[in-house]
Write a protein that holds these residues in place. Structure first.
Motif, mmCIF file in Angstrom:
data_model
loop_
_atom_site.group_PDB
_atom_site.id
_atom_site.type_symbol
_atom_site.label_atom_id
_atom_site.label_comp_id
_atom_site.label_asym_id
_atom_site.label_seq_id
_atom_site.Cartn_x
_atom_site.Cartn_y
_atom_site.Cartn_z
ATOM 1 N N GLY A 182 42.637 -15.224 106.086
ATOM 2 C CA GLY A 182 42.804 -15.565 107.504
ATOM 3 C C GLY A 182 42.807 -14.336 108.409
ATOM 4 N N SER A 183 42.964 -13.179 107.797
ATOM 5 C CA SER A 183 42.918 -11.913 108.516
ATOM 6 C C SER A 183 41.490 -11.602 108.982
ATOM 7 C CB SER A 183 43.381 -10.845 107.512
ATOM 8 O OG SER A 183 43.705 -9.667 108.109
ATOM 9 N N VAL A 184 40.545 -12.003 108.170
ATOM 10 C CA VAL A 184 39.162 -11.558 108.331
ATOM 11 C C VAL A 184 38.210 -12.672 108.781
ATOM 12 C CG1 VAL A 184 37.341 -10.278 107.162
ATOM 13 C CG2 VAL A 184 39.653 -10.144 106.281
ATOM 14 N N SER A 185 38.485 -13.905 108.372
ATOM 15 C CA SER A 185 37.525 -14.975 108.684
ATOM 16 C C SER A 185 37.255 -15.118 110.187
ATOM 17 C CB SER A 185 37.938 -16.301 108.046
ATOM 18 O OG SER A 185 39.284 -16.561 108.261
ATOM 19 N N PRO B 285 33.940 -13.706 96.291
ATOM 20 C CA PRO B 285 32.505 -14.041 96.306
ATOM 21 C C PRO B 285 31.944 -14.148 97.726
ATOM 22 C CG PRO B 285 33.671 -15.411 94.720
ATOM 23 C CD PRO B 285 34.716 -14.590 95.413
ATOM 24 N N VAL B 286 32.744 -14.679 98.655
ATOM 25 C CA VAL B 286 32.235 -14.884 100.020
ATOM 26 C C VAL B 286 31.929 -13.542 100.709
ATOM 27 C CG1 VAL B 286 34.508 -15.045 101.141
ATOM 28 C CG2 VAL B 286 32.578 -16.281 102.115
ATOM 29 N N PHE B 287 32.552 -12.464 100.255
ATOM 30 C CA PHE B 287 32.318 -11.146 100.866
ATOM 31 C C PHE B 287 31.590 -10.198 99.909
ATOM 32 C CE2 PHE B 287 36.363 -12.387 103.224
ATOM 33 C CZ PHE B 287 35.686 -12.745 104.382
ATOM 34 N N LYS B 288 30.844 -10.773 98.972
ATOM 35 C CA LYS B 288 30.262 -9.920 97.919
ATOM 36 C C LYS B 288 29.295 -8.860 98.461
ATOM 37 C CE LYS B 288 26.494 -12.982 96.343
ATOM 38 N NZ LYS B 288 26.320 -13.612 97.652
ATOM 39 N N TRP C 60 47.533 -11.083 96.381
ATOM 40 C CA TRP C 60 46.259 -11.476 97.007
ATOM 41 C C TRP C 60 45.070 -10.837 96.274
ATOM 42 C CZ3 TRP C 60 47.468 -15.329 99.815
ATOM 43 C CH2 TRP C 60 48.451 -15.314 100.777
ATOM 44 N N LYS C 61 44.060 -11.636 96.070
ATOM 45 C CA LYS C 61 42.828 -11.065 95.495
ATOM 46 C C LYS C 61 42.118 -10.306 96.617
ATOM 47 C CE LYS C 61 38.664 -12.215 92.975
ATOM 48 N NZ LYS C 61 37.891 -13.245 92.276
ATOM 49 N N PRO C 62 41.828 -9.022 96.413
ATOM 50 C CA PRO C 62 41.238 -8.226 97.501
ATOM 51 C C PRO C 62 39.972 -8.880 98.064
ATOM 52 C CG PRO C 62 41.844 -6.815 95.670
ATOM 53 C CD PRO C 62 42.053 -8.218 95.196
ATOM 54 N N MET C 63 39.777 -8.682 99.352
ATOM 55 C CA MET C 63 38.631 -9.310 100.020
ATOM 56 C C MET C 63 37.306 -8.830 99.434
ATOM 57 S SD MET C 63 39.775 -11.519 102.098
ATOM 58 C CE MET C 63 41.245 -11.812 101.122
ATOM 59 N N HIS C 64 37.246 -7.550 99.039
ATOM 60 C CA HIS C 64 35.953 -7.058 98.521
ATOM 61 C C HIS C 64 35.621 -7.659 97.162
ATOM 62 C CE1 HIS C 64 38.550 -4.101 96.388
ATOM 63 N NE2 HIS C 64 37.555 -4.053 95.522
ATOM 64 N N MET C 65 36.577 -8.329 96.521
ATOM 65 C CA MET C 65 36.308 -8.988 95.239
ATOM 66 C C MET C 65 35.995 -10.471 95.437
ATOM 67 S SD MET C 65 39.434 -7.374 93.017
ATOM 68 C CE MET C 65 38.956 -8.032 91.413
#
Ligand SMILES: Cc1ncc(COP(=O)(O)O)c(C=O)c1O
Length: 363
Positions: free
Chosen positions: A75-78, A318-321, A311-316
């Motif tokens: 929710g920080s990034v979307s 799939p949506v931000f691959k 939290w699973k890091p955002m760079h990991m």
């Protein structure tokens, strides 16, 4: 709930203001802005909505870049992505687990050399611990890039004596059901800049112009907080400090009873601030404990005790691959080894002992 909420909810019912606006909303905003020490605040349907309005105000748009913490909730990034921007992620530092200011400085230098600066920087205050706001704002000021603090998880936390989020251009807070204080769902955008909050309030009410009929010159959203939920929020704000103390007690008890176990360590508290310990988070070193984080989680689950990985890091994700990440190994390690323990303020000593005993048996 503390009990105080029902008085405010009853008042809201009596006034028959069952709407996404009303006196409770106004009062909640007022008390909240006093609590955090920012001049203006607007109460919204969620923290994600608050972030979205901040992104729009800062004209984040198609083809823009934003820089965010990789170790955060989506929710920080979307919201920046709703606006068409592309995120670049920054690794955590070991001490705070928050955005590493050195890596941010390095990335901004690189962006500057390439002639394309990010539109916004979004550092998260993770698990109730503040990011190093002064360093981050100093770095960003040199390039004229605004900072929007994602303080969704840090209501009640402080940084050098100021509330989490202060120092940023605007800050986002969440009252989602899992947060330290809640309105079931809800959020707040706060800022010292009146223009941001006025505009956010306008957009949150479908961008309705001041006419007797419905007039729209631009598009908005249905993002306003309801009067009933704001009534809950007013009651919750009264127990915020109590909740912080209770969360910290829960943390201290876990720490006192588990940190002597080889292979267990806890999220550090940085010297510059006071962490709320919204969640108690521990790190497992499998080689020393003899069990990895997942084994501990499953052992707890077998006892009907819920715990969650960090939290699973955002760079990991799939949506931000395809997104760029600066560093990443610290956040990956925290995800791999981190476990959030039951931290609800209603947790009894017996229940906490059960969690501790189950973890000790994993050795
Ligand atoms: C770091 C972070 N950012 C943003 C959000 C979004 O808040 P909300 O759930 O109120 O939309 C949350 C929490 O849910 C969060 O933990």
């Amino acid at each position: 709930m503390s009990g105080a909420e029902t008085t405010f909810v009853a008042q809201a019912f009596e006034s028959n203001y069952i709407a996404p606006l009303g006196p409770m909303v106004d009062a909640f905003e007022q008390v909240f802005s006093e609590t955090v020490g920012m001049r203006h605040a607007v109460a919204l349907a969620s923290g994600t909505a608050a972030m979205h309005l901040a992104m729009r105000f800062l004209e984040v748009g198609r083809g823009d870049m934003v820089i965010a913490s990789t170790l955060t909730f989506v929710g920080s990034v979307s919201p920046a992505v709703y606006q068409g921007a592309e995120p670049v992620f920054i690794d955590s530092d070991r001490q705070s687990w928050n955005m590493n200011p050195d890596l941010l400085a390095e990335e901004l230098r690189r962006c500057d050399r390439n002639g394309k600066l990010p539109k916004v920087i979004i550092p998260t205050d993770l698990y109730g611990q503040c990011c190093d706001m002064d360093r981050i704002t100093d770095i960003c000021e040199a390039y004229g890039v605004p900072v929007v603090a994602d303080s969704a998880e840090a209501i009640g936390a402080s940084y050098k004596g100021r509330h989490a989020g202060v120092g940023a251009r605007a800050a986002v807070y969440s009252f989602n059901g899992n947060k330290i204080i809640t309105t079931s769902g809800g959020g707040m955008l706060a800022s010292d800049d009146r223009e941001i909050i006025d505009k956010a309030r306008f957009w949150s009410q479908q961008a309705r112009e001041l006419f007797p009929h419905y007039e729209h010159r631009e598009l908005g959203y249905n993002y306003r907080m309801s009067n009933i939920l704001a009534a809950i929020g007013r009651g919750q704000l009264q127990v915020l400090e109590e909740r912080v103390q209770k969360k910290r007690e829960i943390f201290e008890y876990y720490q006192a009873n588990l940190s002597n176990l080889p292979g267990i360590e806890f999220m550090p508290e940085v010297l510059y601030g006071r962490c709320t310990r919204w969640l108690t988070v521990m790190l497992v070193t499998p080689e020393t404990l003899g069990a990895d984080r997942e084994a501990v989680r499953l052992a707890l689950e077998a006892e009907n005790i819920e715990s969650r990985p960090v939290w699973k890091p955002m760079h990991m994700q799939p949506v931000f691959k395809d997104c760029r990440v600066v560093g990443g190994s610290v956040a990956e390690d925290l995800f791999e080894r981190g476990l959030c323990l039951p931290s609800g303020t209603q947790l009894s000593r017996n229940e906490q002992d059960k969690v501790i005993e189950t973890i000790r048996k994993c050795r």
